[in-house]
Design a protein around this motif. Structure first.
Motif, PDB file in Angstrom:
ATOM      1  N   MET A   1       0.842  -1.194   0.000  1.00 21.28           N
ATOM      2  CA  MET A   1       0.000   0.000   0.000  1.00 21.28           C
ATOM      3  C   MET A   1       0.879   1.246   0.000  1.00 21.28           C
ATOM      4  N   GLY A   2       0.563   2.183  -0.879  1.00 21.25           N
ATOM      5  CA  GLY A   2       1.302   3.428  -0.955  1.00 21.25           C
ATOM      6  C   GLY A   2       0.493   4.583  -0.411  1.00 21.25           C
ATOM      7  N   LEU A   3       1.153   5.707  -0.313  1.00 23.82           N
ATOM      8  CA  LEU A   3       0.520   6.924   0.185  1.00 23.82           C
ATOM      9  C   LEU A   3       0.617   8.016  -0.865  1.00 23.82           C
ATOM     10  N   THR A   4      -0.398   8.860  -0.909  1.00 21.33           N
ATOM     11  CA  THR A   4      -0.447   9.955  -1.863  1.00 21.33           C
ATOM     12  C   THR A   4      -0.869  11.231  -1.151  1.00 21.33           C
ATOM     13  N   LYS A   5      -0.175  12.330  -1.491  1.00 16.34           N
ATOM     14  CA  LYS A   5      -0.548  13.652  -0.967  1.00 16.34           C
ATOM     15  C   LYS A   5      -1.395  14.352  -2.014  1.00 16.34           C
ATOM     16  N   ILE A   6      -2.530  14.864  -1.582  1.00 13.62           N
ATOM     17  CA  ILE A   6      -3.409  15.640  -2.458  1.00 13.62           C
ATOM     18  C   ILE A   6      -3.459  17.057  -1.895  1.00 13.62           C
ATOM     19  N   GLU A   7      -3.030  18.022  -2.717  1.00 16.18           N
ATOM     20  CA  GLU A   7      -3.083  19.427  -2.322  1.00 16.18           C
ATOM     21  C   GLU A   7      -4.134  20.114  -3.185  1.00 16.18           C
ATOM     22  N   ILE A   8      -5.016  20.824  -2.535  1.00 21.30           N
ATOM     23  CA  ILE A   8      -6.149  21.451  -3.214  1.00 21.30           C
ATOM     24  C   ILE A   8      -6.075  22.955  -2.991  1.00 21.30           C
ATOM     25  N   VAL A   9      -6.072  23.713  -4.077  1.00 17.38           N
ATOM     26  CA  VAL A   9      -6.121  25.171  -4.008  1.00 17.38           C
ATOM     27  C   VAL A   9      -7.544  25.582  -4.300  1.00 17.38           C
ATOM     28  N   THR A  10      -8.134  26.331  -3.400  1.00 15.59           N
ATOM     29  CA  THR A  10      -9.525  26.746  -3.585  1.00 15.59           C
ATOM     30  C   THR A  10      -9.774  28.082  -2.904  1.00 15.59           C
ATOM     31  N   SER A  11     -10.977  28.593  -3.040  1.00 17.46           N
ATOM     32  CA  SER A  11     -11.334  29.849  -2.392  1.00 17.46           C
ATOM     33  C   SER A  11     -11.842  29.582  -0.971  1.00 17.46           C
ATOM     34  N   LEU A  12     -11.830  30.608  -0.171  1.00 14.81           N
ATOM     35  CA  LEU A  12     -12.254  30.499   1.227  1.00 14.81           C
ATOM     36  C   LEU A  12     -13.699  30.006   1.344  1.00 14.81           C
ATOM     37  N   VAL A  13     -14.559  30.404   0.426  1.00 18.14           N
ATOM     38  CA  VAL A  13     -15.978  30.047   0.527  1.00 18.14           C
ATOM     39  C   VAL A  13     -16.227  28.555   0.323  1.00 18.14           C
ATOM     40  N   LYS A  14     -15.274  27.841  -0.253  1.00 14.98           N
ATOM     41  CA  LYS A  14     -15.455  26.412  -0.518  1.00 14.98           C
ATOM     42  C   LYS A  14     -14.919  25.505   0.595  1.00 14.98           C
ATOM     43  N   ILE A  15     -14.253  26.056   1.586  1.00 14.31           N
ATOM     44  CA  ILE A  15     -13.596  25.236   2.608  1.00 14.31           C
ATOM     45  C   ILE A  15     -14.592  24.384   3.400  1.00 14.31           C
ATOM     46  N   HIS A  88     -16.458  28.577 -13.582  1.00 17.97           N
ATOM     47  CA  HIS A  88     -15.887  29.919 -13.675  1.00 17.97           C
ATOM     48  C   HIS A  88     -14.394  29.878 -13.381  1.00 17.97           C
ATOM     49  N   ILE A  89     -13.705  30.901 -13.829  1.00 14.47           N
ATOM     50  CA  ILE A  89     -12.289  31.045 -13.518  1.00 14.47           C
ATOM     51  C   ILE A  89     -12.129  31.048 -12.002  1.00 14.47           C
ATOM     52  N   GLY A  90     -11.108  30.356 -11.531  1.00 13.18           N
ATOM     53  CA  GLY A  90     -10.827  30.349 -10.095  1.00 13.18           C
ATOM     54  C   GLY A  90     -11.407  29.165  -9.350  1.00 13.18           C
ATOM     55  N   ASP A  91     -11.898  28.149 -10.072  1.00 13.16           N
ATOM     56  CA  ASP A  91     -12.428  26.958  -9.400  1.00 13.16           C
ATOM     57  C   ASP A  91     -11.359  26.256  -8.571  1.00 13.16           C
ATOM     58  N   GLY A  92     -10.101  26.392  -8.948  1.00 17.98           N
ATOM     59  CA  GLY A  92      -9.021  25.826  -8.158  1.00 17.98           C
ATOM     60  C   GLY A  92      -8.181  24.830  -8.926  1.00 17.98           C
ATOM     61  N   LYS A  93      -7.253  24.224  -8.193  1.00 14.93           N
ATOM     62  CA  LYS A  93      -6.365  23.214  -8.751  1.00 14.93           C
ATOM     63  C   LYS A  93      -6.230  22.079  -7.742  1.00 14.93           C
ATOM     64  N   ILE A  94      -5.913  20.896  -8.260  1.00 13.55           N
ATOM     65  CA  ILE A  94      -5.645  19.729  -7.419  1.00 13.55           C
ATOM     66  C   ILE A  94      -4.283  19.187  -7.840  1.00 13.55           C
ATOM     67  N   PHE A  95      -3.372  19.067  -6.873  1.00  8.28           N
ATOM     68  CA  PHE A  95      -2.043  18.516  -7.122  1.00  8.28           C
ATOM     69  C   PHE A  95      -1.955  17.165  -6.421  1.00  8.28           C
ATOM     70  N   VAL A  96      -1.492  16.153  -7.131  1.00  3.72           N
ATOM     71  CA  VAL A  96      -1.399  14.799  -6.585  1.00  3.72           C
ATOM     72  C   VAL A  96       0.064  14.365  -6.659  1.00  3.72           C
TER      73      VAL A  96
END
Length: 116
Positions: A1-15, A88-96
């Protein structure tokens, strides 16, 4: 079993909604921190800019970082995409990214045991 880091960039209203979605998926921990940044839109809000300014405008964002078992990565990424999507522009990004190990300092547990 491996591990993965998921980093999510989003706006404050979506937290809040993102936190609920991750909780329903059984994500046992997350780190959230404030960030400033912009994407290809150079910080323009709600519309595409034909001509880019020389200096990008940095907008306030939130970074959410979770580390999960490789087996649940597709499910987590899919749920995050659906939760953040507005079209819309600014939905965010997901880094894996792969994670070689996690160590719980208090107990010395490693790997998945350190995440539970």
């Amino acid at each position: 079993m491996g591990l993965t880091k998921i980093e999510i960039v989003t706006s404050l209203v979506k937290i809040d909604s993102l936190q609920k979605v991750l909780g329903k998926l059984g994500v046992t921990g997350m780190t959230v921190y404030q960030a400033m940044g912009c994407g290809t839109q150079y910080g323009a809000k709600e519309y595409e800019v034909e001509e880019k300014n020389e200096t990008p405008a940095l907008l306030p964002k939130q970074m959410v970082m979770v580390v999960v078992d490789d087996a649940v990565v597709p499910k987590v990424v899919d749920a995050v995409e659906k939760e953040l999507y507005t079209g819309h522009i600014g939905d965010g990004k997901i880094f894996v990214s792969p994670v070689s190990n996690v160590i719980r300092v208090r107990t010395g547990e490693e790997g998945l045991d350190a995440l539970k």
